[in-house]
Design a protein around this motif. Structure first.
Motif, PDB file in Angstrom:
ATOM      1  N   LYS A  52       3.079   3.210  10.934  1.00 37.73           N
ATOM      2  CA  LYS A  52       4.179   3.417   9.939  1.00 37.73           C
ATOM      3  C   LYS A  52       4.087   3.019   8.772  1.00 37.73           C
ATOM      4  O   LYS A  52       3.640   2.182   8.162  1.00 37.73           O
ATOM      5  CB  LYS A  52       5.463   2.492  10.676  1.00 37.73           C
ATOM      6  CG  LYS A  52       6.582   2.588   9.924  1.00 37.73           C
ATOM      7  CD  LYS A  52       8.022   2.416  10.739  1.00 37.73           C
ATOM      8  CE  LYS A  52       7.935   1.033  10.827  1.00 37.73           C
ATOM      9  NZ  LYS A  52       9.266   0.480  11.399  1.00 37.73           N
ATOM     10  N   LEU A  53       4.278   4.426   7.732  1.00 40.05           N
ATOM     11  CA  LEU A  53       4.147   4.468   6.478  1.00 40.05           C
ATOM     12  C   LEU A  53       5.368   4.875   5.757  1.00 40.05           C
ATOM     13  O   LEU A  53       6.271   5.319   6.124  1.00 40.05           O
ATOM     14  CB  LEU A  53       3.129   5.121   5.840  1.00 40.05           C
ATOM     15  CG  LEU A  53       1.599   5.150   6.485  1.00 40.05           C
ATOM     16  CD1 LEU A  53       1.593   6.209   7.793  1.00 40.05           C
ATOM     17  CD2 LEU A  53       0.462   5.295   5.550  1.00 40.05           C
ATOM     18  N   ALA A  54       5.737   4.192   4.210  1.00 41.66           N
ATOM     19  CA  ALA A  54       6.657   4.599   3.737  1.00 41.66           C
ATOM     20  C   ALA A  54       6.756   5.868   3.347  1.00 41.66           C
ATOM     21  O   ALA A  54       5.503   6.346   2.884  1.00 41.66           O
ATOM     22  CB  ALA A  54       7.011   3.680   2.275  1.00 41.66           C
ATOM     23  N   ALA A  55       7.472   6.746   3.191  1.00 41.92           N
ATOM     24  CA  ALA A  55       7.553   8.246   3.104  1.00 41.92           C
ATOM     25  C   ALA A  55       7.478   8.540   1.398  1.00 41.92           C
ATOM     26  O   ALA A  55       8.014   9.304   0.765  1.00 41.92           O
ATOM     27  CB  ALA A  55       8.399   9.019   3.690  1.00 41.92           C
ATOM     28  N   THR A  56       6.447   7.788   0.682  1.00 43.38           N
ATOM     29  CA  THR A  56       6.137   8.221  -0.766  1.00 43.38           C
ATOM     30  C   THR A  56       4.958   9.449  -0.785  1.00 43.38           C
ATOM     31  O   THR A  56       4.501   9.729   0.526  1.00 43.38           O
ATOM     32  CB  THR A  56       5.513   7.054  -1.423  1.00 43.38           C
ATOM     33  OG1 THR A  56       4.211   6.548  -0.492  1.00 43.38           O
ATOM     34  CG2 THR A  56       6.270   5.685  -1.505  1.00 43.38           C
ATOM     35  N   TRP A  57       4.942   9.949  -2.029  1.00 44.08           N
ATOM     36  CA  TRP A  57       3.792  11.035  -1.673  1.00 44.08           C
ATOM     37  C   TRP A  57       2.278  10.618  -1.270  1.00 44.08           C
ATOM     38  O   TRP A  57       1.866  11.214  -0.483  1.00 44.08           O
ATOM     39  CB  TRP A  57       3.706  11.683  -3.047  1.00 44.08           C
ATOM     40  CG  TRP A  57       2.734  12.492  -3.279  1.00 44.08           C
ATOM     41  CD1 TRP A  57       1.247  12.950  -3.584  1.00 44.08           C
ATOM     42  CD2 TRP A  57       2.921  14.195  -2.420  1.00 44.08           C
ATOM     43  NE1 TRP A  57       0.877  14.079  -3.359  1.00 44.08           N
ATOM     44  CE2 TRP A  57       1.808  14.701  -2.940  1.00 44.08           C
ATOM     45  CE3 TRP A  57       3.923  14.884  -1.907  1.00 44.08           C
ATOM     46  CZ2 TRP A  57       1.528  16.110  -2.584  1.00 44.08           C
ATOM     47  CZ3 TRP A  57       3.647  16.085  -1.785  1.00 44.08           C
ATOM     48  CH2 TRP A  57       2.738  16.941  -1.944  1.00 44.08           C
ATOM     49  N   GLN A  58       2.353   9.442  -1.792  1.00 43.95           N
ATOM     50  CA  GLN A  58       1.006   8.713  -1.297  1.00 43.95           C
ATOM     51  C   GLN A  58       0.772   8.523   0.211  1.00 43.95           C
ATOM     52  O   GLN A  58      -0.146   8.459   0.945  1.00 43.95           O
ATOM     53  CB  GLN A  58       0.447   7.509  -1.849  1.00 43.95           C
ATOM     54  CG  GLN A  58       0.224   7.729  -3.380  1.00 43.95           C
ATOM     55  CD  GLN A  58       1.593   8.018  -4.152  1.00 43.95           C
ATOM     56  OE1 GLN A  58       2.615   7.930  -4.033  1.00 43.95           O
ATOM     57  NE2 GLN A  58       1.283   8.178  -5.634  1.00 43.95           N
ATOM     58  N   GLY A  59       2.060   7.936   0.865  1.00 43.02           N
ATOM     59  CA  GLY A  59       2.208   7.654   2.142  1.00 43.02           C
ATOM     60  C   GLY A  59       1.891   8.889   2.824  1.00 43.02           C
ATOM     61  O   GLY A  59       1.256   8.962   4.072  1.00 43.02           O
ATOM     62  N   PHE A  88       0.833  -1.082   0.018  1.00 39.43           N
ATOM     63  CA  PHE A  88       0.022  -0.016   0.079  1.00 39.43           C
ATOM     64  C   PHE A  88       0.929   1.397   0.058  1.00 39.43           C
ATOM     65  O   PHE A  88       0.364   2.286   0.279  1.00 39.43           O
ATOM     66  CB  PHE A  88      -1.003   0.056   1.319  1.00 39.43           C
ATOM     67  CG  PHE A  88      -1.763  -1.001   1.219  1.00 39.43           C
ATOM     68  CD1 PHE A  88      -2.406  -1.826   0.206  1.00 39.43           C
ATOM     69  CD2 PHE A  88      -2.295  -1.674   2.541  1.00 39.43           C
ATOM     70  CE1 PHE A  88      -3.200  -2.882   0.204  1.00 39.43           C
ATOM     71  CE2 PHE A  88      -2.931  -2.790   2.435  1.00 39.43           C
ATOM     72  CZ  PHE A  88      -3.509  -3.479   1.491  1.00 39.43           C
ATOM     73  N   SER A  89       2.209   1.159  -0.264  1.00 38.88           N
ATOM     74  CA  SER A  89       2.956   2.327  -0.144  1.00 38.88           C
ATOM     75  C   SER A  89       2.550   3.561  -1.218  1.00 38.88           C
ATOM     76  O   SER A  89       2.971   4.571  -0.990  1.00 38.88           O
ATOM     77  CB  SER A  89       4.312   1.851  -0.494  1.00 38.88           C
ATOM     78  OG  SER A  89       4.706   0.941   0.452  1.00 38.88           O
ATOM     79  N   TYR A  90       1.758   2.995  -2.129  1.00 38.76           N
ATOM     80  CA  TYR A  90       1.362   4.019  -3.237  1.00 38.76           C
ATOM     81  C   TYR A  90       0.065   4.190  -3.241  1.00 38.76           C
ATOM     82  O   TYR A  90      -0.592   4.301  -4.351  1.00 38.76           O
ATOM     83  CB  TYR A  90       2.143   3.727  -4.671  1.00 38.76           C
ATOM     84  CG  TYR A  90       3.447   3.695  -4.600  1.00 38.76           C
ATOM     85  CD1 TYR A  90       4.225   4.798  -4.769  1.00 38.76           C
ATOM     86  CD2 TYR A  90       4.393   2.408  -4.325  1.00 38.76           C
ATOM     87  CE1 TYR A  90       5.777   4.884  -4.595  1.00 38.76           C
ATOM     88  CE2 TYR A  90       5.558   2.471  -4.560  1.00 38.76           C
ATOM     89  CZ  TYR A  90       6.199   3.748  -4.510  1.00 38.76           C
ATOM     90  OH  TYR A  90       7.685   3.694  -4.452  1.00 38.76           O
ATOM     91  N   ASP A  91      -0.590   3.683  -2.183  1.00 40.68           N
ATOM     92  CA  ASP A  91      -2.246   3.378  -2.140  1.00 40.68           C
ATOM     93  C   ASP A  91      -2.673   4.292  -0.925  1.00 40.68           C
ATOM     94  O   ASP A  91      -2.694   3.766   0.179  1.00 40.68           O
ATOM     95  CB  ASP A  91      -2.497   2.004  -2.221  1.00 40.68           C
ATOM     96  CG  ASP A  91      -4.195   1.725  -2.277  1.00 40.68           C
ATOM     97  OD1 ASP A  91      -4.869   2.546  -1.852  1.00 40.68           O
ATOM     98  OD2 ASP A  91      -4.556   0.710  -2.821  1.00 40.68           O
ATOM     99  N   ILE A  92      -3.160   5.466  -1.255  1.00 38.55           N
ATOM    100  CA  ILE A  92      -3.749   6.330  -0.007  1.00 38.55           C
ATOM    101  C   ILE A  92      -4.846   5.614   0.846  1.00 38.55           C
ATOM    102  O   ILE A  92      -4.794   5.602   2.062  1.00 38.55           O
ATOM    103  CB  ILE A  92      -4.124   7.705  -0.456  1.00 38.55           C
ATOM    104  CG1 ILE A  92      -2.844   8.565  -1.055  1.00 38.55           C
ATOM    105  CG2 ILE A  92      -4.630   8.470   0.561  1.00 38.55           C
ATOM    106  CD1 ILE A  92      -3.141   9.847  -1.764  1.00 38.55           C
ATOM    107  N   GLU A  93      -5.706   5.299  -0.204  1.00 39.21           N
ATOM    108  CA  GLU A  93      -7.078   4.641   0.514  1.00 39.21           C
ATOM    109  C   GLU A  93      -6.947   3.487   1.462  1.00 39.21           C
ATOM    110  O   GLU A  93      -7.306   3.259   2.394  1.00 39.21           O
ATOM    111  CB  GLU A  93      -8.177   4.186  -0.872  1.00 39.21           C
ATOM    112  CG  GLU A  93      -9.429   3.749  -0.056  1.00 39.21           C
ATOM    113  CD  GLU A  93     -10.509   3.726  -1.205  1.00 39.21           C
ATOM    114  OE1 GLU A  93     -11.565   2.936  -0.872  1.00 39.21           O
ATOM    115  OE2 GLU A  93     -10.077   3.825  -2.384  1.00 39.21           O
TER     116      GLU A  93
END
Length: 317
Positions: free
Chosen positions: A132-139, A101-106
């Motif tokens: 804890k989420l990956a610091a992608t734009w989506q995360g 889900f690193s690139y999945d906001i929902e």
């Protein structure tokens, strides 16, 4: 004479990078951070069989589809381990969102809510939970929404200034900056193979972000992690939090000497810059080859361990 671990505790909050309860009991960190790799290691240890079994039973009451049961069991197990760990620390537990889900906001938001609900059902309040989420734009976007709901977040796999700035502007609770992995990349990909603690590129990046946050009055906590030696740790003494693996906690505790506080900021705060747009974030982050490679690598590695974890649980159901 005081040992270095006790000395560092005076100027930085210590976080343990382990899911092993015996190590947590021994080193007494304030917080603990976990990830798919640590959960996988725990599942492979027979002493956690009761938690695994209870998670599977619970999951089977939630769905008749085996694939869904696996997902539910892993979420329940992750939280169950977190609840056990919280018995031995005064602070919080960081619980990682599935790397898929690193690139999945929902889906990041939905899983975060499920984690928090499970923790709450165990009697754990939101103040003791970090998602804890990956610091992608989506995360980062997912974390911004979760923070507004009262769910605090830890943005991890942080390697670029663009990531750090976007996290602060989104109002996330904490960032995890990976000092050692930055050093690894530079040793592998540049002509310089040896660094002093002061010239270590990971240490220099940690210092830069700490000073930037303090200069502009951002409340986001700076947590440096992924250390390769105790010199990196002592050079960043004074940072808000330091996540330290057990073998370096041991080395610090066995090394005598006072550690000087290296990070502090006592200047006047400045007016903050205008918040970054998504296109600005992506452009700036992508100019940093090291950050691009290490972020993607980190997500891939966490996902590999997540897949292994799912295979184990699938075979047990």
């Amino acid at each position: 004479m005081m040992d270095q671990l006790s000395s560092v505790r005076k100027v930085s909050t210590i976080v343990a990078d382990t899911g092993e309860i015996s190590e947590i009991k021994f080193y007494q960190p304030h917080d603990v951070t976990t990830n798919a790799s640590l959960i996988l290691r725990a599942v492979r240890a027979s002493k956690y069989d009761d938690l695994v079994h209870a998670s599977i039973i619970w999951a089977c009451t939630k769905s008749r589809k085996k694939e869904q049961q696996v997902e539910y069991a892993i979420e329940y197990l992750t939280v169950s381990l977190g609840v056990e760990i919280l018995k031995y620390v005064p602070g919080s537990i960081s619980t990682a969102i599935d790397a898929r889900f690193s690139y999945d906001i929902e889906n990041s938001i939905l899983q975060a809510r499920r984690f928090v609900t499970l923790y709450n059902n165990f009697g754990v309040t939101n103040k003791r939970i970090l998602i804890k989420l990956a610091a992608t734009w989506q995360g980062i976007c997912a974390a911004s929404k979760l923070e507004q709901e009262g769910i605090r977040c830890n943005l991890t796999l942080l390697f670029s200034f663009a990531q750090a700035r976007a996290c602060a502007e989104a109002g996330v609770y904490l960032i995890s900056l990976f000092v050692g992995r930055i050093l690894d990349w530079h040793i592998t990909n540049t002509s310089i193979k040896k660094y002093t603690a002061m010239s270590d590129p990971g240490v220099m990046f940690g210092r830069k972000i700490y000073e930037y946050y303090k200069k502009y009055g951002y409340q986001t906590i700076v947590m440096c992690a992924s250390f390769r030696n105790i010199e990196e740790i002592t050079e960043l003494a004074g940072c808000d939090r330091l996540t330290i693996p057990p073998h370096l906690l041991k080395e610090l505790s066995e090394t005598e000497g006072d550690v000087t506080c290296k990070l502090f900021y006592n200047m006047a705060q400045r007016e903050r810059p205008i918040c970054m747009t998504e296109s600005e974030f992506l452009w700036q982050h992508n100019q940093n080859l090291m950050a691009v490679e290490k972020l993607l690598e980190g997500i891939r590695f966490f996902n590999i361990d997540q897949i292994q974890l799912k295979k184990i649980i699938f075979n047990l159901i």
